[in-house]
Design an enzyme around this catalytic site. Structure first.
Site, PDB file in Angstrom:
ATOM      1  N   ASN A 140      55.076  29.413  46.747  1.00 44.24           N
ATOM      2  CA  ASN A 140      54.521  30.614  46.839  1.00 44.24           C
ATOM      3  C   ASN A 140      53.961  31.326  45.755  1.00 44.24           C
ATOM      4  O   ASN A 140      53.110  32.199  45.693  1.00 44.24           O
ATOM      5  CB  ASN A 140      55.494  31.813  47.379  1.00 44.24           C
ATOM      6  CG  ASN A 140      55.792  31.553  48.710  1.00 44.24           C
ATOM      7  OD1 ASN A 140      56.834  32.044  49.308  1.00 44.24           O
ATOM      8  ND2 ASN A 140      54.912  31.088  49.515  1.00 44.24           N
TER       9      ASN A 140
ATOM     10  N   ASP B  73      58.243  34.285  58.436  1.00 40.26           N
ATOM     11  CA  ASP B  73      56.801  34.228  58.541  1.00 40.26           C
ATOM     12  C   ASP B  73      55.794  34.947  59.264  1.00 40.26           C
ATOM     13  O   ASP B  73      56.492  35.539  60.310  1.00 40.26           O
ATOM     14  CB  ASP B  73      56.589  32.542  58.955  1.00 40.26           C
ATOM     15  CG  ASP B  73      55.282  31.938  58.371  1.00 40.26           C
ATOM     16  OD1 ASP B  73      54.585  32.822  57.562  1.00 40.26           O
ATOM     17  OD2 ASP B  73      54.687  30.981  58.888  1.00 40.26           O
TER      18      ASP B  73
HETATM   19  C1  FPP Z   1      55.715  34.917  54.607  1.00 39.57           C
HETATM   20  O1  FPP Z   1      54.667  35.426  55.379  1.00 39.57           O
HETATM   21  C2  FPP Z   1      56.582  35.832  54.005  1.00 39.57           C
HETATM   22  C3  FPP Z   1      56.750  35.910  52.640  1.00 39.57           C
HETATM   23  C4  FPP Z   1      56.260  34.778  51.853  1.00 39.57           C
HETATM   24  C5  FPP Z   1      57.662  37.058  51.989  1.00 39.57           C
HETATM   25  C6  FPP Z   1      58.875  37.102  52.682  1.00 39.57           C
HETATM   26  C7  FPP Z   1      59.751  38.126  52.017  1.00 39.57           C
HETATM   27  C8  FPP Z   1      59.960  39.338  52.612  1.00 39.57           C
HETATM   28  C9  FPP Z   1      59.958  39.388  54.191  1.00 39.57           C
HETATM   29  C10 FPP Z   1      60.688  40.125  51.756  1.00 39.57           C
HETATM   30  C11 FPP Z   1      62.060  39.786  51.112  1.00 39.57           C
HETATM   31  C12 FPP Z   1      62.885  40.593  50.642  1.00 39.57           C
HETATM   32  C13 FPP Z   1      63.538  40.808  49.521  1.00 39.57           C
HETATM   33  C14 FPP Z   1      64.504  41.864  49.301  1.00 39.57           C
HETATM   34  C15 FPP Z   1      63.425  39.741  48.754  1.00 39.57           C
HETATM   35  P1  FPP Z   1      53.196  35.290  54.952  1.00 39.57           P
HETATM   36  O2  FPP Z   1      52.940  36.129  54.135  1.00 39.57           O
HETATM   37  O3  FPP Z   1      53.197  33.815  54.685  1.00 39.57           O
HETATM   38  O4  FPP Z   1      52.425  35.360  56.391  1.00 39.57           O
HETATM   39  P2  FPP Z   1      51.179  34.642  57.121  1.00 39.57           P
HETATM   40  O5  FPP Z   1      51.723  33.280  57.502  1.00 39.57           O
HETATM   41  O6  FPP Z   1      51.078  35.429  58.141  1.00 39.57           O
HETATM   42  O7  FPP Z   1      50.140  34.742  56.092  1.00 39.57           O
END
Ligand code: FPP
Length: 237
Positions: free
Chosen positions: A61, A13
């Protein structure tokens, strides 16, 4: 009691906040997040971890802006085109859990190819949770069990046999959950599997989560006494 560490699960996250801190758009954080997936996967494999499950995309998501969803769905291509060779060199086997139905065909076919190519590898399992939801998983498992029961394939049900109906059937128990960015919740991740897991919530945003920080989490895990509802030998009368 057993303190060996076989399976680590991570809620990655903080990508969006990391990007905002750099005055960049959210997808910039996901892009850096992919690099951290590589760093952490290789490091965990070198440490002899048996399974690393990463929460890449939840069933919730899809509520994000379409542009961001599309970007995240393009990441498997970015990741595997860059790092599949390295995963092979490290004997890492790719797996995936979640509802494949809604995942765009291009992302799915890339995952299928990576799963196939690495299927003979005997080292760490790098398990991506994509379009994954814990409640959805439990409902599916219950339905699958009911079908088997109706067809007379199974009779009794206990915790262990129920677990075999989950996406994670056959994988070791999750010993440690790490969630980055100081959000203190499970967000529908591995609800059945985390029953006795140790949990560590770090302040670090995922794009800043380094192998050294993983080492610190593992050290912290090593200091925890896992009782699984019992009492420690040193504390018994
Ligand atoms: C959460 O941060 C992150 C995600 C929903 C996406 C995570 C995905 C990756 C790191 C890449 C995955 C890789 C592959 C190969 C499939 P957020 O966007 O919720 O952060 P925030 O809480 O700061 O908004």
């Amino acid at each position: 009691m057993d303190n060996t560490l076989q399976h680590i699960a991570v809620i990655m996250d903080g990508n969006g906040r990391w990007a905002k801190k750099q005055h960049k758009i959210r997808t910039f954080g996901h892009k850096k997040g992919v690099e951290q997936v590589r760093e952490i996967a290789i490091h965990a494999s070198e440490l002899g971890i048996k399974c690393l499950t990463l929460y890449a995309f939840s069933t919730e998501n899809w509520k994000r802006p379409e542009k961001e969803v599309n970007y995240i769905m393009s990441l498997p291509k970015v990741f595997f085109s860059k790092y599949l060779k390295e995963l092979m060199e490290n004997n890492i086997r790719v797996m995936m859990i979640g509802d494949e139905g809604r995942i765009p065909e291009e992302a799915m076919s890339i995952f299928r190819q990576a799963i196939k190519e690495t299927s003979g590898n005997t080292g760490m399992i790098l398990n991506f949770a994509v379009n994954y939801g814990g409640r959805d998983e439990i409902v599916r498992a219950a339905k699958a069990y009911a079908e088997d029961y109706k067809e007379g394939k199974v009779t009794d049900l206990d915790e262990e046999s129920f677990a075999s109906y989950l996406y994670t059937g056959g994988l070791p128990e999750v010993d440690l959950l790490i969630r980055t960015s100081h959000e203190l919740r499970l967000s529908n991740f591995l609800l059945y599997q985390l029953a006795y897991s140790e949990m560590i919530f770090t302040e670090t945003l995922w794009p800043d989560f380094t192998p050294e920080e993983l080492d610190r989490c593992i050290e912290e895990y090593g200091r925890r006494k896992r009782r699984f509802g019992g009492v420690d030998e040193t504390e018994s009368d």
